[in-house]
Design a protein around this motif. Structure first.
Motif, mmCIF file in Angstrom:
data_model
loop_
_atom_site.group_PDB
_atom_site.id
_atom_site.type_symbol
_atom_site.label_atom_id
_atom_site.label_comp_id
_atom_site.label_asym_id
_atom_site.label_seq_id
_atom_site.Cartn_x
_atom_site.Cartn_y
_atom_site.Cartn_z
ATOM 1 N N GLU A 103 0.844 -1.186 0.000
ATOM 2 C CA GLU A 103 0.000 0.000 0.000
ATOM 3 C C GLU A 103 0.886 1.245 0.000
ATOM 4 O OE1 GLU A 103 -3.116 -0.341 -0.339
ATOM 5 O OE2 GLU A 103 -3.613 -2.315 0.443
ATOM 6 N N ASP A 104 0.448 2.277 -0.710
ATOM 7 C CA ASP A 104 1.169 3.544 -0.712
ATOM 8 C C ASP A 104 0.161 4.675 -0.899
ATOM 9 O OD1 ASP A 104 0.674 3.829 -3.572
ATOM 10 O OD2 ASP A 104 2.288 2.380 -3.874
ATOM 11 N N PHE A 105 0.640 5.913 -0.846
ATOM 12 C CA PHE A 105 -0.273 7.045 -0.929
ATOM 13 C C PHE A 105 -0.917 7.166 -2.309
ATOM 14 C CE2 PHE A 105 1.928 8.760 2.906
ATOM 15 C CZ PHE A 105 0.787 8.939 3.686
ATOM 16 N N GLY A 106 -0.238 6.692 -3.337
ATOM 17 C CA GLY A 106 -0.849 6.679 -4.664
ATOM 18 C C GLY A 106 -2.092 5.805 -4.677
ATOM 19 N N ARG A 144 -0.901 -3.173 -13.344
ATOM 20 C CA ARG A 144 -0.519 -3.545 -11.983
ATOM 21 C C ARG A 144 -1.061 -2.545 -10.971
ATOM 22 N NH1 ARG A 144 2.479 -5.929 -8.230
ATOM 23 N NH2 ARG A 144 3.730 -4.679 -6.794
ATOM 24 N N ARG A 145 -0.971 -1.252 -11.283
ATOM 25 C CA ARG A 145 -1.481 -0.245 -10.354
ATOM 26 C C ARG A 145 -2.990 -0.379 -10.182
ATOM 27 N NH1 ARG A 145 1.515 1.630 -6.696
ATOM 28 N NH2 ARG A 145 0.235 3.499 -6.543
ATOM 29 N N GLU A 146 -3.695 -0.635 -11.268
ATOM 30 C CA GLU A 146 -5.141 -0.835 -11.180
ATOM 31 C C GLU A 146 -5.456 -2.068 -10.335
ATOM 32 O OE1 GLU A 146 -8.913 0.659 -12.010
ATOM 33 O OE2 GLU A 146 -6.933 1.485 -12.494
ATOM 34 N N TYR A 147 -4.657 -3.109 -10.495
ATOM 35 C CA TYR A 147 -4.829 -4.339 -9.726
ATOM 36 C C TYR A 147 -4.635 -4.075 -8.237
ATOM 37 C CZ TYR A 147 -3.882 -9.133 -8.121
ATOM 38 O OH TYR A 147 -3.901 -10.326 -7.439
ATOM 39 N N VAL A 194 -9.297 -7.178 -7.520
ATOM 40 C CA VAL A 194 -10.597 -7.361 -8.151
ATOM 41 C C VAL A 194 -10.537 -6.762 -9.551
ATOM 42 C CG1 VAL A 194 -13.060 -6.848 -8.067
ATOM 43 C CG2 VAL A 194 -11.792 -7.261 -5.949
ATOM 44 N N VAL A 195 -10.626 -7.612 -10.554
ATOM 45 C CA VAL A 195 -10.522 -7.174 -11.945
ATOM 46 C C VAL A 195 -11.883 -7.295 -12.608
ATOM 47 C CG1 VAL A 195 -9.407 -7.571 -14.158
ATOM 48 C CG2 VAL A 195 -8.131 -7.948 -12.044
#
Length: 211
Positions: A89-92, A179-182, A188-189
């Motif tokens: 997890e990150d702020f993005g 990957r970021r969307e994942y 959940v895709v």
């Protein structure tokens, strides 16, 4: 910028990573990776809370405490072996969780692929002092941590380079965005084809067929 990063990787980052991998025994390499991963757990916990994932925050807090003590400051990943998985997890991702759009794709110097949202997240990560550089007392120590972490990470990616196919820029861009969307959606895709297909009920399908 992509060409700049590629040349930097070709003449600096990759040779350093190969040399590091050559002289570093695998158990030591793994310990270095675990050490930096453990230093980053505080940032992960903060973003768990920022995304209202309280159960995950408790799990990651326990993971950090166990690896920082029993695991000798994170050198050994004891937590994973007792059923506390590693989260990313990150702020993005937190910005994405609260509905902030990704914005245009960016290629940042030295840092590689990003987006406007993730670039802002990186800045928040750094300014929060919750990441692994938060233990540094000055810029020289921060630079040292960045360098060691970067070389270790690049060495870990050497084995994956053969997976890149076709146009290198397009592949990296597509992989990064997916990957970021994942990560933002916690795996959940959405199958867009399935969603479109579900719009047609049996009755409308029969009517169209009869016509």
């Amino acid at each position: 910028m992509f060409a700049f990063n590629e040349n930097l990787d070709k003449y600096v980052a990759r040779p350093l990573a190969e040399g590091y991998q050559y002289i570093t025994p695998e158990p030591v390499d793994q310990s270095v990776t675990h050490f930096f991963s453990n230093l980053g757990e505080v940032l992960v916990i903060a973003n768990d809370i920022g995304q209202l994932k309280m159960g995950q925050a408790l799990s990651d807090t326990a993971r950090f405490l166990i690896n920082s003590t029993v695991g000798f400051f994170g050198i050994f990943d004891v937590a994973t072996h007792i059923g506390l998985p590693k989260h990313n997890e990150d702020f993005g991702q937190t910005l994405g969780y609260w509905g902030v759009g990704s914005g245009p794709y960016l290629m940042l110097p030295f840092l590689g692929p990003s987006t406007v949202r993730d670039g802002a997240g990186l800045l928040l990560d750094y300014e929060s002092d919750l990441g692994y550089t938060g233990v540094a007392n000055n810029y020289a120590q921060e630079l040292g941590l960045y360098t060691v972490r970067g070389v270790d990470l690049r060495a870990d990616l050497l084995a994956s380079e053969g997976l890149i196919s076709g146009d290198r820029y397009t592949f990296i861009r597509s992989f990064y965005l997916q990957r970021r969307e994942y990560l933002i959606n916690d795996g959940v895709v959405v199958d867009e084809f399935e969603d479109d297909f579900d719009d047609f009920d049996d009755e409308s399908w029969d009517d169209d067929w009869e016509e």
